[in-house]
Design an enzyme around this catalytic site. Structure first.
Site, PDB file in Angstrom:
ATOM      1  N   LYS A   9       0.835  -1.184   0.000  1.00 34.84           N
ATOM      2  CA  LYS A   9       0.000   0.000   0.000  1.00 34.84           C
ATOM      3  C   LYS A   9       0.885   1.253   0.000  1.00 34.84           C
ATOM      4  O   LYS A   9       2.035   1.125   0.406  1.00 34.84           O
ATOM      5  CB  LYS A   9      -0.952  -0.017   1.191  1.00 34.84           C
ATOM      6  CG  LYS A   9      -0.271   0.295   2.556  1.00 34.84           C
ATOM      7  CD  LYS A   9      -1.265   0.352   3.659  1.00 34.84           C
ATOM      8  CE  LYS A   9      -1.495   1.713   4.203  1.00 34.84           C
ATOM      9  NZ  LYS A   9      -0.435   2.272   5.039  1.00 34.84           N
TER      10      LYS A   9
ATOM     11  N   ASP B 149      -1.868  -6.138   2.339  1.00 37.20           N
ATOM     12  CA  ASP B 149      -2.276  -5.313   3.473  1.00 37.20           C
ATOM     13  C   ASP B 149      -1.857  -6.094   4.702  1.00 37.20           C
ATOM     14  O   ASP B 149      -2.394  -7.180   4.958  1.00 37.20           O
ATOM     15  CB  ASP B 149      -3.794  -5.092   3.472  1.00 37.20           C
ATOM     16  CG  ASP B 149      -4.228  -4.180   4.610  1.00 37.20           C
ATOM     17  OD1 ASP B 149      -3.772  -4.398   5.747  1.00 37.20           O
ATOM     18  OD2 ASP B 149      -5.010  -3.251   4.363  1.00 37.20           O
ATOM     19  N   HIS B 150      -0.903  -5.579   5.463  1.00 32.54           N
ATOM     20  CA  HIS B 150      -0.319  -6.432   6.507  1.00 32.54           C
ATOM     21  C   HIS B 150      -1.327  -6.820   7.585  1.00 32.54           C
ATOM     22  O   HIS B 150      -1.109  -7.761   8.332  1.00 32.54           O
ATOM     23  CB  HIS B 150       0.952  -5.805   7.096  1.00 32.54           C
ATOM     24  CG  HIS B 150       0.710  -4.707   8.090  1.00 32.54           C
ATOM     25  ND1 HIS B 150       0.502  -3.409   7.734  1.00 32.54           N
ATOM     26  CD2 HIS B 150       0.645  -4.727   9.438  1.00 32.54           C
ATOM     27  CE1 HIS B 150       0.323  -2.677   8.818  1.00 32.54           C
ATOM     28  NE2 HIS B 150       0.412  -3.453   9.873  1.00 32.54           N
TER      29      HIS B 150
ATOM     30  N   LYS C 270      -2.373 -10.818  10.196  1.00 32.61           N
ATOM     31  CA  LYS C 270      -2.531 -10.989  11.645  1.00 32.61           C
ATOM     32  C   LYS C 270      -3.486 -12.145  11.918  1.00 32.61           C
ATOM     33  O   LYS C 270      -4.561 -12.216  11.316  1.00 32.61           O
ATOM     34  CB  LYS C 270      -3.080  -9.696  12.268  1.00 32.61           C
ATOM     35  CG  LYS C 270      -2.120  -8.510  12.168  1.00 32.61           C
ATOM     36  CD  LYS C 270      -2.756  -7.267  12.762  1.00 32.61           C
ATOM     37  CE  LYS C 270      -1.996  -6.009  12.402  1.00 32.61           C
ATOM     38  NZ  LYS C 270      -0.956  -5.638  13.338  1.00 32.61           N
TER      39      LYS C 270
ATOM     40  N   GLU D 184      -2.754   4.342  18.081  1.00 33.14           N
ATOM     41  CA  GLU D 184      -1.304   4.141  18.179  1.00 33.14           C
ATOM     42  C   GLU D 184      -0.697   5.162  19.116  1.00 33.14           C
ATOM     43  O   GLU D 184      -1.148   6.311  19.165  1.00 33.14           O
ATOM     44  CB  GLU D 184      -0.676   4.326  16.797  1.00 33.14           C
ATOM     45  CG  GLU D 184      -1.152   3.317  15.788  1.00 33.14           C
ATOM     46  CD  GLU D 184      -0.394   3.476  14.481  1.00 33.14           C
ATOM     47  OE1 GLU D 184       0.711   2.944  14.403  1.00 33.14           O
ATOM     48  OE2 GLU D 184      -0.902   4.166  13.585  1.00 33.14           O
TER      49      GLU D 184
ATOM     50  N   ASP E 111      -3.996   6.828   5.211  1.00 27.24           N
ATOM     51  CA  ASP E 111      -2.989   5.874   5.689  1.00 27.24           C
ATOM     52  C   ASP E 111      -3.640   4.616   6.266  1.00 27.24           C
ATOM     53  O   ASP E 111      -3.070   3.535   6.174  1.00 27.24           O
ATOM     54  CB  ASP E 111      -2.133   6.574   6.770  1.00 27.24           C
ATOM     55  CG  ASP E 111      -0.915   5.758   7.180  1.00 27.24           C
ATOM     56  OD1 ASP E 111      -0.334   5.082   6.303  1.00 27.24           O
ATOM     57  OD2 ASP E 111      -0.530   5.803   8.366  1.00 27.24           O
TER      58      ASP E 111
ATOM     59  N   HIS F 231      -6.490  -0.753   6.181  1.00 27.29           N
ATOM     60  CA  HIS F 231      -6.531  -1.566   7.396  1.00 27.29           C
ATOM     61  C   HIS F 231      -7.912  -1.597   8.068  1.00 27.29           C
ATOM     62  O   HIS F 231      -8.427  -2.661   8.393  1.00 27.29           O
ATOM     63  CB  HIS F 231      -5.501  -1.065   8.413  1.00 27.29           C
ATOM     64  CG  HIS F 231      -4.106  -0.986   7.873  1.00 27.29           C
ATOM     65  ND1 HIS F 231      -3.626  -1.867   6.938  1.00 27.29           N
ATOM     66  CD2 HIS F 231      -3.086  -0.132   8.140  1.00 27.29           C
ATOM     67  CE1 HIS F 231      -2.362  -1.556   6.656  1.00 27.29           C
ATOM     68  NE2 HIS F 231      -2.021  -0.510   7.357  1.00 27.29           N
TER      69      HIS F 231
ATOM     70  N   LYS G 268      -2.725   8.808  15.754  1.00 28.03           N
ATOM     71  CA  LYS G 268      -1.334   8.704  16.224  1.00 28.03           C
ATOM     72  C   LYS G 268      -1.193   9.474  17.541  1.00 28.03           C
ATOM     73  O   LYS G 268      -2.003  10.365  17.836  1.00 28.03           O
ATOM     74  CB  LYS G 268      -0.400   9.375  15.211  1.00 28.03           C
ATOM     75  CG  LYS G 268      -0.448   8.734  13.824  1.00 28.03           C
ATOM     76  CD  LYS G 268       0.672   7.765  13.662  1.00 28.03           C
ATOM     77  CE  LYS G 268       0.721   7.197  12.274  1.00 28.03           C
ATOM     78  NZ  LYS G 268       1.151   5.806  12.255  1.00 28.03           N
TER      79      LYS G 268
HETATM   80  C1  BG6 Z   1       0.907   1.204   8.343  1.00 25.92           C
HETATM   81  C2  BG6 Z   1       0.769   2.699   8.419  1.00 25.92           C
HETATM   82  O1  BG6 Z   1       0.320   0.721   7.170  1.00 25.92           O
HETATM   83  O2  BG6 Z   1       0.278   0.613   9.481  1.00 25.92           O
HETATM   84  C3  BG6 Z   1       1.415   3.215   9.695  1.00 25.92           C
HETATM   85  O3  BG6 Z   1       1.390   3.307   7.287  1.00 25.92           O
HETATM   86  C4  BG6 Z   1       0.836   2.507  10.898  1.00 25.92           C
HETATM   87  O4  BG6 Z   1       1.258   4.627   9.816  1.00 25.92           O
HETATM   88  C5  BG6 Z   1       0.848   0.992  10.724  1.00 25.92           C
HETATM   89  O5  BG6 Z   1       1.602   2.867  12.038  1.00 25.92           O
HETATM   90  C6  BG6 Z   1       0.051   0.328  11.844  1.00 25.92           C
HETATM   91  O6  BG6 Z   1       0.255  -1.057  11.825  1.00 25.92           O
HETATM   92  P1  BG6 Z   1       0.049  -1.932  13.140  1.00 25.92           P
HETATM   93  O7  BG6 Z   1       0.224  -3.332  12.673  1.00 25.92           O
HETATM   94  O8  BG6 Z   1       1.091  -1.488  14.123  1.00 25.92           O
HETATM   95  O9  BG6 Z   1      -1.336  -1.625  13.649  1.00 25.92           O
END
Ligand code: BG6
Length: 497
Positions: A154, A183-184, A188, A222, A241, A246, A346
């Site tokens: 992304k 999409d990471h 999970k 976060e 973002d 996500h 954030k």
């Molecule tokens: C990323 C964003 O894709 O995901 C970051 O660009 C964010 O800004 C991060 O901090 C959050 O990932 P996770 O797995 O820590 O919730």
């Protein structure tokens, strides 16, 4: 026993960058340690001019040693790094891609990896298309008996129009089944578990609808500020973002209809369908149903966080949001009248990622004498951070002669039941790509449906300029106005922390 992927070359663009070091290489190591890489496998780093294979190896090794998620077994490291090769290629220099193709052919013959190639674009988004076009021009994306796959990180576009344009251009060069949009969040465990929870258990699905659910809250908070990513973040903001990717992954898994099969086509079709059903809002409605905030200086634990506006590379007077809360409605039979409240930001007090499903209150006539604030709300909460848990909150009688009630919780912790090796979250995704399963990757229609749903907010905020942007203190719960989004509906955010 998981199957071994076909022999292949794993070709990384952006091989010396942060993403490769932080996530891709540690994930490859974890796969190697679990014996889940192909028997014949080769890592190729695409490099700037003059970088030797030894230098590439050193650079990747540094990344692994710094970001490994578990103690390293040197025998596994040696096996993984033995074949690292550096090849020069630059999309601004088209002949370098022809030369790269020839080098790869030779390497594949020498190492017996066959012609299967996984191209991993760990690059800034502006490079996605130029690289893909060169891969296409040189025939490297043609599948003649061997597979060719492209992984893209992304962001997929920056709004609806650019996402459509990017998808259209990519699809001129290759087929949808070759594109793995990562999409990471989908790596999970608890996120993947949402489908299992809903569809492998008879008790949840019958109550998973507007008759029993009052509303749903999706929270991704976060603690970290923007840090050294000022330039990227100032141009992006919290909405782009986090939300169309996500948060919408979480939302679509919770809200989708049951797919007829557990395969990539059915699951991705249902996910895209439910995102398409998100009610389109006028600019006025979008302003009414959103809150955006920007953090000011503050303290989180022992860490001082500086004002977002003082972050290096953030433009003076920037109106970019670092916090967003939204109210969305889904126009279908299952969810009519059930609000989805989303929030992410954030520099907040907690690191917390959860989906909270709030059930409707029971008719309480028989407990009329119990103070309402003693009655707990019925929530099912699926969390991925700070720990991976699923929790059910309900009311129980306090032991003793009279009927007094208190809220209690049943909690399932992943780590208590299953052996969970610390991982990057990329292992499943990379493994799935190597075995050709794209169920956990985004399809073009899903990406576009996500942008379509957030576009009204982007437009409304552009028209409003800085008007309505709420400052909040770093280390707080976010802007006060985010509470009003729910209190005006007679609801409230779950307390975190
Ligand atoms: C990323 C964003 O894709 O995901 C970051 O660009 C964010 O800004 C991060 O901090 C959050 O990932 P996770 O797995 O820590 O919730």
């Amino acid at each position: 026993m998981q199957k071994k992927p076909d022999p292949c070359s794993f070709i990384i663009f952006g091989a010396t960058g942060d993403l490769t070091h932080r996530l891709v290489i540690p994930a490859l190591y974890n796969l190697a340690a679990g014996n889940l890489l192909p028997d014949k496998f080769c890592v190729v780093g695409i490099a700037r001019k003059g970088m030797s294979s030894d230098q590439m190896k050193d650079s990747l090794m540094q990344g692994l040693r710094k970001f490994a998620t578990r103690p390293l077994d040197e025998a596994v490291v040696t096996r993984l790094f033995e074949c690292v090769t550096s090849i020069e290629a630059d999309p601004g220099d088209p002949p370098s891609f022809d030369a790269m193709n020839e080098r790869l052919d030779k390497l594949e013959t020498a190492r017996g990896t066959g012609g299967n190639r996984l191209f991993y674009l760990a690059t800034p988004p502006r490079a996605f298309l130029p690289i893909s076009q060169q891969l296409g021009r040189t025939g490297m994306l043609k599948e003649n008996g061997a597979w060719r796959r492209l992984v893209i990180e992304k962001p997929f576009g920056t709004d609806l129009a650019s996402a459509r344009a990017l998808n259209a251009e990519l699809l001129k060069i290759m087929d949808e089944h070759q594109i793995y949009r990562i999409d990471h969040y989908l790596g999970k465990e608890t996120v993947q578990n949402i489908l299992v929870l809903r569809f492998a258990n008879g008790m949840f699905e019958p109550i998973w609808n507007r008759n029993h659910i009052d509303h749903i809250q999706i929270t991704v908070e976060e603690k970290l500020g923007v840090g050294h990513r000022g330039g990227f973040y100032d141009a992006t903001g919290a909405l782009r973002d986090m939300v169309p990717n996500h948060l919408f992954q979480l939302m679509s898994l919770v809200a989708m209809e049951p797919p007829t099969r557990f395969d990539a086509h059915s699951v991705r079709s249902e996910k895209a369908e439910v995102l398409t059903a998100i009610q389109t809002q006028s600019e006025q409605e979008a302003l009414h149903n959103s809150v955006r905030g920007q953090y000011r200086a503050g303290r989180i634990g022992d860490t001082e966080i500086e004002d977002f506006l003082k972050t290096p590379d953030v433009k003076p007077g920037s109106t970019t949001e670092t916090y967003v809360a939204l109210k969305l409605m889904i126009d279908n039979w299952r969810w009519a009248g059930v609000p989805f409240y989303l929030r992410t930001g954030k520099a907040l007090a907690h690191k917390r990622t959860e989906v909270a499903i709030k059930f409707k209150q029971a008719p309480l006539a028989m407990f009329r004498d119990t103070a309402v604030d003693r009655l707990s709300q019925n929530y099912l909460v699926i969390s991925t951070a700070p720990t991976e848990t699923i929790e059910l909150q309900f009311n129980a009688k306090i032991p003793g002669p009279s009927i007094t009630i208190d809220g209690v919780e049943m909690k399932f912790r992943y780590g208590d039941y299953f052996r969970v090796d610390p991982s990057t979250g990329y292992e499943t995704l990379i493994y799935d790509c190597m075995i050709g399963d794209n169920i956990l990757f985004q399809r073009a229609d899903g990406v576009e449906a996500g942008w379509q749903a957030v576009q009204p907010f982007l437009d409304a905020w552009t028209s409003a300029g800085g008007r309505g942007l709420q400052p909040y203190k770093a280390g707080s719960e976010g802007p006060e106005a985010a509470n009003a989004l729910l209190t005006r509906d007679g609801r409230s955010w779950r307390k975190l922390g």
